[in-house]
Design a protein around this motif. Structure first.
Motif, PDB file in Angstrom:
ATOM      1  N   VAL A  84       0.892  -1.158   0.000  1.00 46.47           N
ATOM      2  CA  VAL A  84       0.000   0.000   0.000  1.00 46.47           C
ATOM      3  C   VAL A  84       0.929   1.206   0.000  1.00 46.47           C
ATOM      4  O   VAL A  84       1.711   1.392   0.928  1.00 46.47           O
ATOM      5  N   VAL A  85       0.857   1.986  -1.074  1.00 45.10           N
ATOM      6  CA  VAL A  85       1.814   3.085  -1.211  1.00 45.10           C
ATOM      7  C   VAL A  85       1.091   4.429  -1.100  1.00 45.10           C
ATOM      8  O   VAL A  85      -0.087   4.529  -1.469  1.00 45.10           O
ATOM      9  N   PRO A  86       1.779   5.460  -0.600  1.00 45.75           N
ATOM     10  CA  PRO A  86       1.149   6.786  -0.548  1.00 45.75           C
ATOM     11  C   PRO A  86       0.709   7.206  -1.962  1.00 45.75           C
ATOM     12  O   PRO A  86       1.352   6.826  -2.949  1.00 45.75           O
ATOM     13  N   GLN A  87      -0.375   7.992  -2.013  1.00 40.77           N
ATOM     14  CA  GLN A  87      -0.973   8.365  -3.313  1.00 40.77           C
ATOM     15  C   GLN A  87       0.051   8.876  -4.319  1.00 40.77           C
ATOM     16  O   GLN A  87       0.019   8.489  -5.484  1.00 40.77           O
ATOM     17  N   ASP A  88       0.965   9.730  -3.853  1.00 38.94           N
ATOM     18  CA  ASP A  88       1.877  10.352  -4.815  1.00 38.94           C
ATOM     19  C   ASP A  88       2.971   9.401  -5.316  1.00 38.94           C
ATOM     20  O   ASP A  88       3.758   9.766  -6.186  1.00 38.94           O
ATOM     21  N   LEU A  89       3.032   8.192  -4.778  1.00 45.58           N
ATOM     22  CA  LEU A  89       4.031   7.229  -5.259  1.00 45.58           C
ATOM     23  C   LEU A  89       3.415   6.166  -6.171  1.00 45.58           C
ATOM     24  O   LEU A  89       4.122   5.319  -6.710  1.00 45.58           O
ATOM     25  N   VAL A  90       2.073   6.216  -6.333  1.00 41.92           N
ATOM     26  CA  VAL A  90       1.401   5.140  -7.064  1.00 41.92           C
ATOM     27  C   VAL A  90       1.955   4.997  -8.484  1.00 41.92           C
ATOM     28  O   VAL A  90       2.299   3.895  -8.922  1.00 41.92           O
ATOM     29  N   THR A  91       2.094   6.099  -9.193  1.00 40.79           N
ATOM     30  CA  THR A  91       2.538   6.022 -10.599  1.00 40.79           C
ATOM     31  C   THR A  91       3.913   5.366 -10.691  1.00 40.79           C
ATOM     32  O   THR A  91       4.134   4.476 -11.515  1.00 40.79           O
ATOM     33  N   ALA A  92       4.825   5.794  -9.838  1.00 42.66           N
ATOM     34  CA  ALA A  92       6.190   5.245  -9.888  1.00 42.66           C
ATOM     35  C   ALA A  92       6.172   3.740  -9.581  1.00 42.66           C
ATOM     36  O   ALA A  92       6.842   2.947 -10.257  1.00 42.66           O
ATOM     37  N   PHE A  93       5.382   3.342  -8.578  1.00 46.39           N
ATOM     38  CA  PHE A  93       5.364   1.908  -8.233  1.00 46.39           C
ATOM     39  C   PHE A  93       4.657   1.076  -9.309  1.00 46.39           C
ATOM     40  O   PHE A  93       5.066  -0.045  -9.588  1.00 46.39           O
ATOM     41  N   GLU A  94       3.619   1.643  -9.915  1.00 47.92           N
ATOM     42  CA  GLU A  94       2.959   0.907 -11.007  1.00 47.92           C
ATOM     43  C   GLU A  94       3.936   0.681 -12.153  1.00 47.92           C
ATOM     44  O   GLU A  94       4.012  -0.413 -12.705  1.00 47.92           O
ATOM     45  N   ALA A  95       4.705   1.714 -12.469  1.00 50.20           N
ATOM     46  CA  ALA A  95       5.675   1.596 -13.566  1.00 50.20           C
ATOM     47  C   ALA A  95       6.756   0.577 -13.206  1.00 50.20           C
ATOM     48  O   ALA A  95       7.148  -0.258 -14.037  1.00 50.20           O
ATOM     49  N   ALA A  96       7.211   0.618 -11.958  1.00 50.17           N
ATOM     50  CA  ALA A  96       8.245  -0.336 -11.534  1.00 50.17           C
ATOM     51  C   ALA A  96       7.710  -1.760 -11.589  1.00 50.17           C
ATOM     52  O   ALA A  96       8.393  -2.691 -12.018  1.00 50.17           O
ATOM     53  N   ARG A  97       6.430  -1.933 -11.182  1.00 51.53           N
ATOM     54  CA  ARG A  97       5.835  -3.280 -11.217  1.00 51.53           C
ATOM     55  C   ARG A  97       5.749  -3.770 -12.658  1.00 51.53           C
ATOM     56  O   ARG A  97       5.990  -4.942 -12.951  1.00 51.53           O
ATOM     57  N   ALA A  98       5.410  -2.862 -13.566  1.00 51.96           N
ATOM     58  CA  ALA A  98       5.295  -3.253 -14.973  1.00 51.96           C
ATOM     59  C   ALA A  98       6.643  -3.693 -15.537  1.00 51.96           C
ATOM     60  O   ALA A  98       6.730  -4.674 -16.274  1.00 51.96           O
ATOM     61  N   THR A  99       7.705  -2.990 -15.150  1.00 54.66           N
ATOM     62  CA  THR A  99       9.010  -3.377 -15.702  1.00 54.66           C
ATOM     63  C   THR A  99       9.543  -4.653 -15.055  1.00 54.66           C
ATOM     64  O   THR A  99      10.460  -5.267 -15.561  1.00 54.66           O
ATOM     65  N   ALA A 100       8.964  -5.045 -13.939  1.00 62.02           N
ATOM     66  CA  ALA A 100       9.415  -6.274 -13.268  1.00 62.02           C
ATOM     67  C   ALA A 100       8.424  -7.394 -13.575  1.00 62.02           C
ATOM     68  O   ALA A 100       7.752  -7.909 -12.687  1.00 62.02           O
ATOM     69  N   GLY A 101       8.244  -7.748 -14.834  1.00 61.62           N
ATOM     70  CA  GLY A 101       7.386  -8.900 -15.172  1.00 61.62           C
ATOM     71  C   GLY A 101       5.939  -8.538 -15.408  1.00 61.62           C
ATOM     72  O   GLY A 101       5.072  -9.402 -15.400  1.00 61.62           O
ATOM     73  N   TRP A 102       5.657  -7.301 -15.589  1.00 61.58           N
ATOM     74  CA  TRP A 102       4.326  -6.745 -15.882  1.00 61.58           C
ATOM     75  C   TRP A 102       3.327  -6.947 -14.743  1.00 61.58           C
ATOM     76  O   TRP A 102       3.068  -6.040 -13.989  1.00 61.58           O
ATOM     77  N   CYS A 103       2.749  -8.128 -14.597  1.00 62.96           N
ATOM     78  CA  CYS A 103       1.742  -8.303 -13.534  1.00 62.96           C
ATOM     79  C   CYS A 103       1.778  -9.745 -13.038  1.00 62.96           C
ATOM     80  O   CYS A 103       2.369 -10.608 -13.669  1.00 62.96           O
ATOM     81  N   SER A 104       1.118  -9.987 -11.904  1.00 65.84           N
ATOM     82  CA  SER A 104       1.036 -11.353 -11.385  1.00 65.84           C
ATOM     83  C   SER A 104      -0.032 -12.123 -12.169  1.00 65.84           C
ATOM     84  O   SER A 104      -0.926 -11.508 -12.758  1.00 65.84           O
ATOM     85  N   PRO A 105       0.037 -13.476 -12.162  1.00 65.62           N
ATOM     86  CA  PRO A 105      -0.932 -14.274 -12.932  1.00 65.62           C
ATOM     87  C   PRO A 105      -2.375 -13.904 -12.570  1.00 65.62           C
ATOM     88  O   PRO A 105      -2.737 -13.803 -11.394  1.00 65.62           O
TER      89      PRO A 105
END
Ligand SMILES: Cc1ncc(COP(=O)(O)O)c(C=O)c1O
Length: 532
Positions: A351-372
């Motif tokens: 659970v990330v603070p609102q202003d970090l959501v975009t950065a964490f979403e982008a990081a998650r995408a570059t690390a294997g896109w998404c979970s099954p």
């Protein structure tokens, strides 16, 4: 006759004083790799700790710590001070590790052409290896696999696959399957007093990925990270692998004490386990939580709150998360289904603070896109249809009973040599060894009796500041008969260590008394040290 490796043969060992990885770990990793790659064949006698320390121009303590770790893990045998040899019979799991290094004969110990970050990551292998070991009593970190409601889960899986839409076969949102994010947000607000909306929830493949993402998004190489003085090894590995400099912060009965003595470096990040300190078991008090938030605000540091097993609380009401007290958006809350359900699911959340959501979403995408996605959908149903809450309720009673049996048996059998107060939460506890006992000797004696325990020292963030002696014991994955049997054997190991321990007349240090010749050599060794 045993082959003897001279100290000069180790002159090419490269140690990096500037690395955040402690020197003893660097020595440990280099020797371990050489053993696994047969550059140091079984039976080889290693140079004495003093000779090797002189050769490498480092302190003898550093070499002793590295040798101790290799002795405890079974790579070496013998006594420090009277001859240390590469083990003749390497344990099974070590042989498997060796098999995986076959075909890399010509490589340098860490591999060819690695980046600085790659080298740091390669050197963290030793820290993550214990997590990969087979669940054997009393290895910590495992839930009760055979109690998981497999039939419920498999009927949900079948239902989803029978009605699967083509959309579910496509790439999904990087931050996770929307109904699962909503289910997690609702569960966290209700049961953990986490303040969030589902947009702030990022689904990850376990806490380990959350740590990796947080390191990538929030840290630059060389940044300081404060950690509880004893801490989860895989978290240490993720942070060291990202180039962070770990700073050990004391923990007492109220949890991490960020104002105990002025730490030298200002933190960029603070990693904590406030609900149930891993591995010491303390719950952080409210004043300490407020002090920690205040400290993070003062330094503009981020807090990683790892709430890995808070579902299992046996005393009082469920605790509110630290994140719920945070008014400045400094806390990133991490949770996992590895303990509540099972680790191979590889699903967790941040659970990330609102202003970090975009950065964490982008990081998650570059690390294997998404979970099954189908697994995420099955989990959402498992939560929404009440199976999750039911499973947790049932397991809470079962784990409380397993803890009671472990504590009771050790209390009865250990004759005061091991202090085992039960923990308020979780599926592991730390048992404290009475002072003269040698932690690693107890671990060795226990292993000889088929019981796997982890020495507290192996969790130390800074081995030089290590002050306590204990054993980290897991009870989640083992039934009461297995726990009783393992506890009786562990108690025998503790008693055997106690009866073979003599106290050095001058230094008051404990010395294993297994072999009088060795003991004599150790005395002489120590005397020499005292003379110099
Ligand atoms: C402190 C701590 N955090 C997190 C985890 C779970 O990690 P993951 O979700 O990657 O399986 C564990 C597992 O042992 C742990 O001990």
């Amino acid at each position: 006759m045993a082959k003897r490796a001279t100290a000069a043969a180790f002159s090419s060992i490269l140690l990096d004083e500037a690395s955040p990885e402690p020197l003893y770990r660097q020595v440990y990793s280099r020797l371990r790799t050489a053993i696994l790659m047969r550059q140091l064949p079984p039976g080889t006698r290693l140079p004495s700790t003093r000779e090797l320390a002189n050769e490498l121009n480092i302190s003898r303590n550093t070499v002793m710590n590295a040798y101790d770790q290799l002795l405890a893990e079974g790579y070496l045998e013998g006594q420090v001070g009277s001859g240390t040899f590469v083990s003749l019979a390497l344990p099974d799991d070590l042989l498997q590790a060796r098999a995986s290094t076959r075909g890399t004969k010509k490589l340098s110990p860490v591999g060819r052409g690695l980046s600085r970050r790659g080298q740091l990551l390669a050197n963290t292998r030793a820290a993550v290896t214990p997590i990969l070991g087979k669940a054997r009593p009393l290895l910590p970190g495992r839930p009760a696999f055979d109690e998981f409601p497999i039939s419920v889960w498999s009927s949900l899986v079948t239902r989803h696959w029978e009605h699967v839409s083509t959309r579910m076969l496509d790439y999904g949102e990087a931050a996770g399957y929307r109904p699962l994010r909503e289910a997690i947000a609702a569960y966290l607000s209700l049961s953990r007093a986490v303040q969030c909306v589902s947009d702030q929830v990022i689904v990850v493949s376990g806490t380990q990925q959350a740590l990796d993402l947080a390191a990538r998004v929030l840290l630059d190489p060389g940044d300081s990270v404060w950690m509880e003085e004893y801490s989860y090894l895989a978290a240490q590995a993720a942070l060291v692998g990202a180039g962070a400099k770990l700073i050990s912060i004391p923990v007492d009965d109220e949890g991490l004490n960020c104002s105990s003595n002025a730490p030298t470096a200002i933190p960029r990040l603070i990693y904590v386990t406030p609900s149930h300190q891993y591995p010491l078991g303390v719950t952080m008090s409210l004043p300490r939580r407020l002090a920690l938030l205040d400290c993070a605000n003062r330094f503009a540091a981020w807090i990683l709150e790892d709430d890995y097993d808070s579902e299992y609380r046996y005393v009082g009401r469920p605790l509110a998360a630290l994140q719920g007290l945070d008014t400045e958006g400094r806390v990133i809350y991490l949770g996992t289904f590895s303990k509540a359900l099972f680790p191979s699911l590889r699903l967790g959340y941040m659970v990330v603070p609102q202003d970090l959501v975009t950065a964490f979403e982008a990081a998650r995408a570059t690390a294997g896109w998404c979970s099954p996605i189908v697994e995420q959908a099955v989990l959402a149903d498992f939560i929404n249809e009440g199976h999750f809450a039911r499973h947790i309720r049932r397991m809470r009673a079962l784990y409380a009973e397993r803890q009671r049996v472990l504590v009771g048996t050790l209390d009865r059998e250990c004759e005061g040599l091991l202090d085992t107060r039960g923990d308020d939460a979780g599926i592991h506890l730390t048992a404290w060894l009475s002072d003269p006992l040698d932690e690693r000797e107890v671990v060795r004696q226990a292993a000889q009796r088929g019981v796997k325990v982890q020495p507290l020292s192996s969790f130390a963030v800074d081995s030089e500041k290590q002050t306590r002696k204990g054993l980290v014991l897991g009870y989640g994955a083992y039934d009461v008969d297995q726990i009783k049997e393992a506890a009786v054997k562990l108690a025998a190991a503790v008693r055997a260590t106690a009866s073979a321990t003599v106290v050095h007349p001058k230094t008051s240090k404990a010395i294993p008394n297994t072999n009088s010749r060795r003991r004599k050599a150790r005395f002489q060794d120590d005397r020499h040290l005292a003379d110099t």
